[in-house]
Design a protein around this motif. Structure first.
Motif, PDB file in Angstrom:
ATOM      1  N   PRO A 183       0.824  -1.216   0.000  1.00 25.70           N
ATOM      2  CA  PRO A 183       0.000   0.000   0.000  1.00 25.70           C
ATOM      3  C   PRO A 183       0.855   1.262   0.000  1.00 25.70           C
ATOM      4  O   PRO A 183       1.934   1.300   0.591  1.00 25.70           O
ATOM      5  CB  PRO A 183      -0.801  -0.126   1.298  1.00 25.70           C
ATOM      6  CG  PRO A 183      -0.825  -1.587   1.601  1.00 25.70           C
ATOM      7  CD  PRO A 183       0.498  -2.108   1.127  1.00 25.70           C
ATOM      8  N   GLN A 184       0.348   2.314  -0.668  1.00 21.56           N
ATOM      9  CA  GLN A 184       1.002   3.614  -0.718  1.00 21.56           C
ATOM     10  C   GLN A 184       0.064   4.671  -0.129  1.00 21.56           C
ATOM     11  O   GLN A 184      -1.149   4.498  -0.111  1.00 21.56           O
ATOM     12  CB  GLN A 184       1.366   3.979  -2.154  1.00 21.56           C
ATOM     13  CG  GLN A 184       2.227   2.947  -2.866  1.00 21.56           C
ATOM     14  CD  GLN A 184       3.615   2.833  -2.281  1.00 21.56           C
ATOM     15  OE1 GLN A 184       4.329   3.821  -2.180  1.00 21.56           O
ATOM     16  NE2 GLN A 184       4.001   1.626  -1.883  1.00 21.56           N
ATOM     17  N   PHE A 185       0.644   5.775   0.324  1.00 18.39           N
ATOM     18  CA  PHE A 185      -0.154   6.848   0.904  1.00 18.39           C
ATOM     19  C   PHE A 185      -0.510   7.927  -0.116  1.00 18.39           C
ATOM     20  O   PHE A 185      -0.975   8.994   0.248  1.00 18.39           O
ATOM     21  CB  PHE A 185       0.578   7.446   2.105  1.00 18.39           C
ATOM     22  CG  PHE A 185       0.455   6.613   3.345  1.00 18.39           C
ATOM     23  CD1 PHE A 185      -0.521   6.877   4.291  1.00 18.39           C
ATOM     24  CD2 PHE A 185       1.299   5.529   3.559  1.00 18.39           C
ATOM     25  CE1 PHE A 185      -0.650   6.096   5.426  1.00 18.39           C
ATOM     26  CE2 PHE A 185       1.188   4.745   4.694  1.00 18.39           C
ATOM     27  CZ  PHE A 185       0.205   5.020   5.635  1.00 18.39           C
ATOM     28  N   SER A 186      -0.295   7.655  -1.380  1.00 19.66           N
ATOM     29  CA  SER A 186      -0.725   8.528  -2.463  1.00 19.66           C
ATOM     30  C   SER A 186      -1.541   7.692  -3.436  1.00 19.66           C
ATOM     31  O   SER A 186      -1.228   6.516  -3.665  1.00 19.66           O
ATOM     32  CB  SER A 186       0.467   9.148  -3.186  1.00 19.66           C
ATOM     33  OG  SER A 186       1.234   9.945  -2.302  1.00 19.66           O
ATOM     34  N   ALA A 210      -4.493   6.236   0.561  1.00 17.98           N
ATOM     35  CA  ALA A 210      -4.535   6.372   2.007  1.00 17.98           C
ATOM     36  C   ALA A 210      -5.977   6.503   2.475  1.00 17.98           C
ATOM     37  O   ALA A 210      -6.797   7.172   1.831  1.00 17.98           O
ATOM     38  CB  ALA A 210      -3.738   7.591   2.441  1.00 17.98           C
ATOM     39  N   ILE A 211      -6.292   5.839   3.577  1.00 18.34           N
ATOM     40  CA  ILE A 211      -7.593   6.012   4.222  1.00 18.34           C
ATOM     41  C   ILE A 211      -7.526   7.204   5.166  1.00 18.34           C
ATOM     42  O   ILE A 211      -8.442   8.033   5.216  1.00 18.34           O
ATOM     43  CB  ILE A 211      -7.992   4.735   4.975  1.00 18.34           C
ATOM     44  CG1 ILE A 211      -8.121   3.569   3.976  1.00 18.34           C
ATOM     45  CG2 ILE A 211      -9.280   4.944   5.755  1.00 18.34           C
ATOM     46  CD1 ILE A 211      -8.404   2.244   4.634  1.00 18.34           C
ATOM     47  N   ASN A 212      -6.456   7.318   5.891  1.00 20.03           N
ATOM     48  CA  ASN A 212      -6.158   8.486   6.710  1.00 20.03           C
ATOM     49  C   ASN A 212      -4.645   8.579   6.839  1.00 20.03           C
ATOM     50  O   ASN A 212      -3.916   7.906   6.096  1.00 20.03           O
ATOM     51  CB  ASN A 212      -6.866   8.414   8.075  1.00 20.03           C
ATOM     52  CG  ASN A 212      -6.535   7.122   8.827  1.00 20.03           C
ATOM     53  OD1 ASN A 212      -5.384   6.679   8.841  1.00 20.03           O
ATOM     54  ND2 ASN A 212      -7.542   6.520   9.443  1.00 20.03           N
ATOM     55  N   GLU A 213      -4.172   9.384   7.768  1.00 16.56           N
ATOM     56  CA  GLU A 213      -2.734   9.600   7.877  1.00 16.56           C
ATOM     57  C   GLU A 213      -1.978   8.377   8.387  1.00 16.56           C
ATOM     58  O   GLU A 213      -0.750   8.305   8.267  1.00 16.56           O
ATOM     59  CB  GLU A 213      -2.455  10.786   8.793  1.00 16.56           C
ATOM     60  CG  GLU A 213      -2.899  12.119   8.203  1.00 16.56           C
ATOM     61  CD  GLU A 213      -2.576  13.267   9.124  1.00 16.56           C
ATOM     62  OE1 GLU A 213      -2.562  13.042  10.355  1.00 16.56           O
ATOM     63  OE2 GLU A 213      -2.318  14.373   8.636  1.00 16.56           O
ATOM     64  N   SER A 243      -4.640  -5.561   0.675  1.00 16.25           N
ATOM     65  CA  SER A 243      -3.639  -5.433   1.730  1.00 16.25           C
ATOM     66  C   SER A 243      -3.807  -4.091   2.419  1.00 16.25           C
ATOM     67  O   SER A 243      -4.307  -3.119   1.838  1.00 16.25           O
ATOM     68  CB  SER A 243      -2.218  -5.568   1.172  1.00 16.25           C
ATOM     69  OG  SER A 243      -1.974  -4.612   0.162  1.00 16.25           O
ATOM     70  N   VAL A 244      -3.348  -4.031   3.671  1.00 15.46           N
ATOM     71  CA  VAL A 244      -3.489  -2.840   4.503  1.00 15.46           C
ATOM     72  C   VAL A 244      -2.193  -2.622   5.277  1.00 15.46           C
ATOM     73  O   VAL A 244      -1.601  -3.578   5.792  1.00 15.46           O
ATOM     74  CB  VAL A 244      -4.674  -2.978   5.491  1.00 15.46           C
ATOM     75  CG1 VAL A 244      -4.738  -1.766   6.403  1.00 15.46           C
ATOM     76  CG2 VAL A 244      -5.983  -3.145   4.751  1.00 15.46           C
ATOM     77  N   ASP A 245      -1.764  -1.366   5.368  1.00 19.53           N
ATOM     78  CA  ASP A 245      -0.649  -0.968   6.219  1.00 19.53           C
ATOM     79  C   ASP A 245      -1.159   0.017   7.263  1.00 19.53           C
ATOM     80  O   ASP A 245      -1.829   1.009   6.920  1.00 19.53           O
ATOM     81  CB  ASP A 245       0.464  -0.295   5.400  1.00 19.53           C
ATOM     82  CG  ASP A 245       1.388  -1.304   4.756  1.00 19.53           C
ATOM     83  OD1 ASP A 245       1.154  -2.516   4.930  1.00 19.53           O
ATOM     84  OD2 ASP A 245       2.321  -0.875   4.061  1.00 19.53           O
TER      85      ASP A 245
END
Length: 725
Positions: A183-186, A210-213, A243-245
């Motif tokens: 997973p990426q935050f963008s 991203a779902i949140n920060e 997948s989730v981070d």
């Protein structure tokens, strides 16, 4: 919180989980894979797809399970890395087709595409089971997980030599570790539709955001509906992987990955070869029974990983993995026993047997390790861990076999007539196997000086196996304790050239029993390797040259009479040389070379009691070519105002033994040519096209026996359109 997250993203730990970390690191190291990404050379190209741009993250160190803080370049062993960019460029969506890109890997029996199977440096494991590999350091080689899809693969690490001193369960030839996309935050993603010859259709998609920060997700998957050049063969497959981070804080991260697969494909033993006349074989004809329907494979995989930074460059890694898989269905197959086979009498009537398989496997594994560096006279890079697994396999086999001289359920190889009355089956095997293993491992890589590095490792394994037969009420139990050392030495001649030497011992449990219900002893192995890693001419020419020798005992081979069973072959050795080279001929032209010479033979004479055949010492192992060469030439350019890429790939495979008890049966050598091209159409769209087996060569991929020989696919064209967002 924003500051905390930004700090994490800049931290080296975050780089561990970024999707392109392996490729970025290796491109800067001596010994870079011949299949590495070309992004660094083409960063100036303005129209590169968004999916590549979003993954381009700088990483200064990387930690993976069983590796600690030691980079791949510093390990005293040959390593190849195949990146997702290479797979996308060449249009490879099937893991089995990616293995040609690395040296020293040869194709084995996949039962018509039922699973993935390969050998590394001549050693394949059990021919009746899929090839074993790791996913993010977790075992995925036990059970029946179907054909591996590439939609969630970021890179494929081919780690040569035995890894048992760390991984615990490994072939002496090497280990494949698949790194999945993270997973990426963008936001980034794509949708791609493909169509190919013989009614091949595929849809795949990938999206991350991203779902949140603190929380990011990724979801990808693929669906295939495929015809075949083989008569009556039709298959379907879908694969889904979310997948989730979760960034717990600036020191801790929790990751979860799920894989789901559902696959339906007929059981296909291939074609019949008579008297080594390969040109006479009709590669389209199917000699099974369409009414049997497909073999149904269902598989799920879970991975939960926690990483925590302890401070002072030390890290804790804990993980759980669970895989559940099943294989079920009917098959009609050519009878191998010469006493039961009418084909040897009249040349046209193929005697067949029929089977029902119902196999179920569950595999639970766990690991806990700490890694970091400390100073005690010299710098020590320490990796200390404990792991274990609990594996269960339930195998139910029903079978009917024809009696000698009987032509019931036979088929004419020239004019097959399907739809015959299926004979009644009886249970021949109903086994319940359980394996439990616990291991403790310690590795220390010492920086003796600026030029000298030494590696010392040790692993202790306690292994238990119990097999119960519901059919015979026979129970077999064994317990093994084994200690496997590993040692290596690296000499950094200068900033661009290093020399290394290594030795390792290995251990691999054997699954199942022989025809008499007796469990097999584990395999044991020893391996030596010497090589050099280099990056010359401003890193425009990089690669690895390695010489190796390995020996293994208690190896298994197919039992040709009691089909479906295996038998102990004894000892085997493998020696050879490998070259993986990546060269930038110009700023836009890249050449990749992967060559291997492998001499894999039996180390002791064997008498096959069923066939009355003496297999002398020095006999070659099945499906292992002595010479294998893969060349890839790619060119980047601009067309219609947008970036484009085109390339050609050539694979040469030498002749190889096709039947362990028939040294006269050899599969012919072959050379395949594949061309591929990618054209970007604006910011978001691109078109990919490829032609496999461009010269439409007739070839045979692998063989179990002369009556079970797998033909290769004729010329096949594929076109796909991709939308990036």
């Amino acid at each position: 919180m924003k500051t905390l997250i930004a700090s994490w993203r800049d931290h080296t730990l975050y780089g561990q989980f970024t999707a392109l970390s392996s490729a970025l690191l290796l491109c800067c190291w001596p010994g870079c894979s011949a299949a590495n990404t070309t992004e660094d050379k083409n960063a100036a190209t303005a129209d590169t797809s968004q999916s590549r741009e979003i993954e381009r993250i700088s990483v200064v160190s990387q930690r993976m399970p069983f590796r600690g803080d030691v980079p791949l370049s510093a390990l005293p062993q040959a390593i190849n890395v195949i990146t997702s960019d290479t797979l996308n460029d060449q249009g490879l969506s099937d893991f089995q087709n990616t293995i040609d890109l690395a040296s020293g890997i040869s194709r084995q029996n996949t039962l018509g595409g039922l699973w993935d199977s390969f050998a590394i440096r001549g050693f394949a494991g059990d021919e009746n089971l899929p090839g074993g590999y790791l996913i993010n350091g977790y075992s995925a080689g036990r059970g029946y997980s179907g054909k591996r899809d590439t939609v969630n693969i970021q890179s494929i690490e081919v780690l040569k030599g035995p890894g048992s001193a760390l991984y615990g369960r490994s072939e002496p030839g090497g280990t494949i570790n698949i790194i999945t996309k993270k997973p990426q935050f963008s936001p980034a993603g794509y949708v791609q539709l493909s169509a190919a010859s013989y009614d091949h259709y595929r849809a795949e998609a990938d999206y991350t955001n991203a779902i949140n920060e603190q929380l990011a997700f990724r979801v990808n998957g693929a669906y295939e509906d495929n015809g075949s050049f083989r008569d009556t063969i039709h298959s379907k497959k879908w694969f889904f992987s979310p997948s989730v981070d979760y960034l717990i804080n600036d020191r801790s991260k929790l990751s979860y990955e799920l894989e789901l697969l559902d696959q339906k494909i007929p059981f296909d033993r291939g074609v019949v070869i008579q008297d080594n006349h390969f040109k006479r074989a009709n590669i389209q004809r199917f000699y099974g029974e369409p009414a049997d329907g497909p073999m149904h494979v269902q598989a799920s995989g879970h991975q939960l990983t926690l990483t925590h930074e302890l401070g002072y460059s030390w890290q804790l890694l804990a993980g759980l993995g669970f895989r559940d898989s099943s294989l079920e269905g009917y098959s009609s197959e050519a009878e191998l026993s010469s006493a039961r086979q009418l084909l040897y009498l009249d040349g046209t009537t193929l005697s067949r047997q029929r089977r029902w398989r119902d196999y179920d496997a569950q595999d639970l594994s766990a690991k806990l390790e700490v890694s970091g560096a400390l100073q005690a006279l010299v710098t020590h890079h320490i990796l200390l861990g404990v792991d274990g697994y609990h594996y269960q396999l339930d195998s139910l086999l029903k079978r009917w076999r024809v009696t000698p001289g009987d032509n019931r359920y036979s088929i004419n190889i020239e004019h097959p007539r399907y739809g015959q009355t299926a004979p009644a089956l009886s249970i021949t095997n109903d086994d319940h196997e359980k394996q439990r293993a616990t291991g403790i491992y310690l590795q220390d890589q010492l920086d003796l000086s600026a030029r000298w590095k030494a590696l010392l490792g040790m692993r202790f394994d306690h292994f238990e196996q119990r097999i119960n037969s519901s059919l015979t009420d026979l129970s077999t139990h064994q317990t093994q304790n084994t200690l496997n050392p590993r040692a290596g030495l690296v000499f950094q001649a200068d900033a661009n050239v290093s020399l290394y030497v290594s030795y390792a011992e290995g251990f691999r449990p054997n699954t199942g029993t022989d025809v008499n219900g007796i469990a097999f002893d584990p395999e044991n192995s020893k391996s030596w390797e010497i090589g050099t890693k280099f990056a010359l001419f401003d890193n425009n020419v990089s690669g690895t040259l390695a010489l190796f020798r390995a020996e293994k005992s208690n190896i298994l081979a197919a039992d040709p009479v009691n089909t479906g069973y295996t038998a102990a072959l004894g000892k085997a050795t493998s020696k050879g040389i490998e070259l993986d080279l990546n060269a930038w001929l110009t700023d836009n032209t890249q050449l990749a070379i992967a060559y291997a010479y492998t001499d894999a033979v039996t180390a002791n004479a064997i008498i096959n009691a069923d066939w009355g055949v003496n297999i002398p010492k020095g006999s070659p192992l099945v499906n292992i070519p002595k010479h294998k060469l893969n060349l890839t030439l790619t060119q980047d350019f601009a067309l219609f105002g947008h970036s484009a890429r085109a390339g050609i790939n050539t694979t040469y495979v030498d002749q190889r033994l096709g039947d362990s008890v028939s040294p006269a049966y050899e599969l012919p050598q072959y050379t395949l040519v594949r061309i591929f091209a990618t054209q970007h159409l604006g910011q978001n769209w691109q078109v990919n096209a490829s032609i496999n087996n461009l010269l439409d060569k007739r070839y045979f991929v692998s063989s179990y026996a002369a009556l079970w020989t797998q033909p290769g696919e004729p010329r096949t064209a594929t076109i796909s359109i991709k939308y990036n967002f």
